[in-house]
Design an enzyme around this catalytic site. Structure first.
Site, PDB file in Angstrom:
ATOM      1  N   LYS A 115       1.002   4.665   4.751  1.00  0.00           N
ATOM      2  CA  LYS A 115       0.034   5.696   4.359  1.00  0.00           C
ATOM      3  C   LYS A 115      -0.880   6.124   5.502  1.00  0.00           C
ATOM      4  O   LYS A 115      -1.565   7.133   5.400  1.00  0.00           O
ATOM      5  CB  LYS A 115      -0.818   5.209   3.174  1.00  0.00           C
ATOM      6  N   LYS A 216      12.256   4.590  -2.908  1.00  0.00           N
ATOM      7  CA  LYS A 216      11.817   4.403  -4.295  1.00  0.00           C
ATOM      8  C   LYS A 216      11.379   5.749  -4.894  1.00  0.00           C
ATOM      9  O   LYS A 216      10.922   6.642  -4.170  1.00  0.00           O
ATOM     10  CB  LYS A 216      10.685   3.379  -4.384  1.00  0.00           C
ATOM     11  N   LYS A 219       5.491   9.071  -7.140  1.00  0.00           N
ATOM     12  CA  LYS A 219       4.689  10.217  -7.602  1.00  0.00           C
ATOM     13  C   LYS A 219       4.496  11.219  -6.487  1.00  0.00           C
ATOM     14  O   LYS A 219       4.373  12.401  -6.707  1.00  0.00           O
ATOM     15  CB  LYS A 219       3.251   9.779  -7.968  1.00  0.00           C
TER      16      LYS A 219
END
Ligand code: TYM
Length: 349
Positions: A115, A216, A219
């Site tokens: 991130k 994966k 969202k």
């Protein structure tokens, strides 16, 4: 009494990956163990504000909690539902644990590394501190089992390390959560579908991105076709399954290494139709017609969503607010008790 605890962020609608990786296992564990265990289901709303929020946090919270009920959670007095930001002890313990965590171990967290890759103005300190707040969420309640998807395992291990170090210094203050491998085995007591199974090296569940099954399902993925959201219409979701990436081997096998797309669909089919993975694999293995198989999975997903959404819509906001009021009274008391023990041990009280 032992404690089972989990949380799912509510920055936006949740994905089928969140649902199958964390929410549904928690509901199944709760229904099986709530006579004999505390079951803590909380909304990590302070974790949410590390990144942007779609919609309104308060409304997203109510919607997610309706999902637990729609997924079949049976309420009793051992089930505690609360919002993280309503229990200030989480932030307080997080700060204390910060001071018992080395920069090195926090910098090693994969999620932080991913991130913060751009290292631009969107990389805030909260993203770095995030796993330590998660440790506080777990340790305040003496949690033994923490059902999460595979991407959160590293944070669980960090939690264990911090707690063990703290206990070595100050005595038996924290309950150490079970080792990740034992947590996976515990989940497998439910049925045999909650991990990508390999008996010797159990690993957690990771539902894959439909377009790029090496990754994966997330969202934050840019492509709508990559992810199924729990509010997708049944027809939308079926279409996404039909256009999922597979391979050209023309042979249905459960083999994440070589056929991640097909394996992902086998797993989704097993979990949503509540059949053991082995049964689904046996039914389809070595068949060559991906189209037939995809049609089956698309129909399972769309039937499931239509039933699930009807149930969720029938639950009132007030039902959820009442559960929160009870849960937050319990959580405040339990969390403050642990916090006071910690404060005394290090000399703050
Ligand atoms: P979050 O909100 O990113 O994800 C919620 C849960 O969903 C799981 N998950 C998946 N499982 C399988 N396949 C996928 N594709 C998939 N995507 C997500 C995640 O592993 C997670 O279990 N840090 C947590 C929230 C949290 C928490 C906690 C959890 C905060 N404090 C304390 C447990 C205990 C998070 O951001 O999850």
């Amino acid at each position: 009494m032992k404690t089972i605890l989990t949380g799912i962020r509510i920055n936006s609608e949740i994905t089928l990956g969140n649902f199958l990786g964390a929410l549904l296992p928690m509901v199944r564990l709760a229904n099986k163990y709530s006579e004999t265990h505390h079951i803590n289901i909380f909304i990590p709303d302070l974790h949410s504000i590390i990144s942007s929020i779609d919609g309104d946090l308060k409304q997203n919270t109510i919607r997610e909690l309706k999902y637990y009920l729609a997924a079949g959670l049976k309420i009793n007095s051992n089930i505690h539902i609360y919002r993280q930001s309503y229990i200030p002890a989480h932030s307080e313990l997080c700060w204390i644990l910060d001071c018992y965590t080395s920069m090195g171990e926090a910098l090693r967290m994969t999620q932080y590394k991913e991130k913060s890759q751009n290292n631009d103005s969107s990389t805030n300190v909260g993203i770095f501190n995030y796993p330590i707040l998660m440790a506080a969420d777990i340790l305040l309640y003496d949690a033994n089992f923490v059902p999460v998807g595979e991407d959160q395992f590293q944070h669980l291990e960090l939690t264990r390390n911090i707690a063990e170090r703290f206990n070595r210094k100050y005595g038996e203050i924290f309950t150490i959560p079970e080792k990740t491998a034992d947590q996976v085995k515990f989940m497998e007591t439910l049925n045999n579908t909650f991990s990508n199974r390999d008996k010797d090296t159990p690993s957690g569940l990771r539902i894959r991105d439909l377009q790029n099954p090496e990754k994966k399902m997330s969202k934050s993925s840019d492509s709508d076709n990559s992810k199924i959201m729990m509010s997708d219409t049944p027809a939308q979701a079926a279409k996404k399954i039909m256009s999922a990436t597979t391979d050209s081997l023309a042979n249905i096998n459960f083999d994440f290494q070589n056929q991640p797309g097909i394996s992902n669909l086998l797993q989704i089919e097993a979990l949503l139709s509540d059949q053991p993975l082995a049964t689904v694999i046996k039914k389809w293995s070595n068949q060559s017609r991906y189209g037939d198989f995809k049609k089956q999975v698309a129909s399972t997903v769309s039937d499931f969503l239509s039933d699930f959404q009807t149930k969720a819509d029938s639950i009132s906001d007030q039902t959820i607010l009442d559960l929160l009021a009870e849960g937050e009274a319990y959580a405040t008391q339990k969390a403050n008790q642990t916090l006071l023990k910690v404060q005394k041990s290090i000399g703050l009280r």
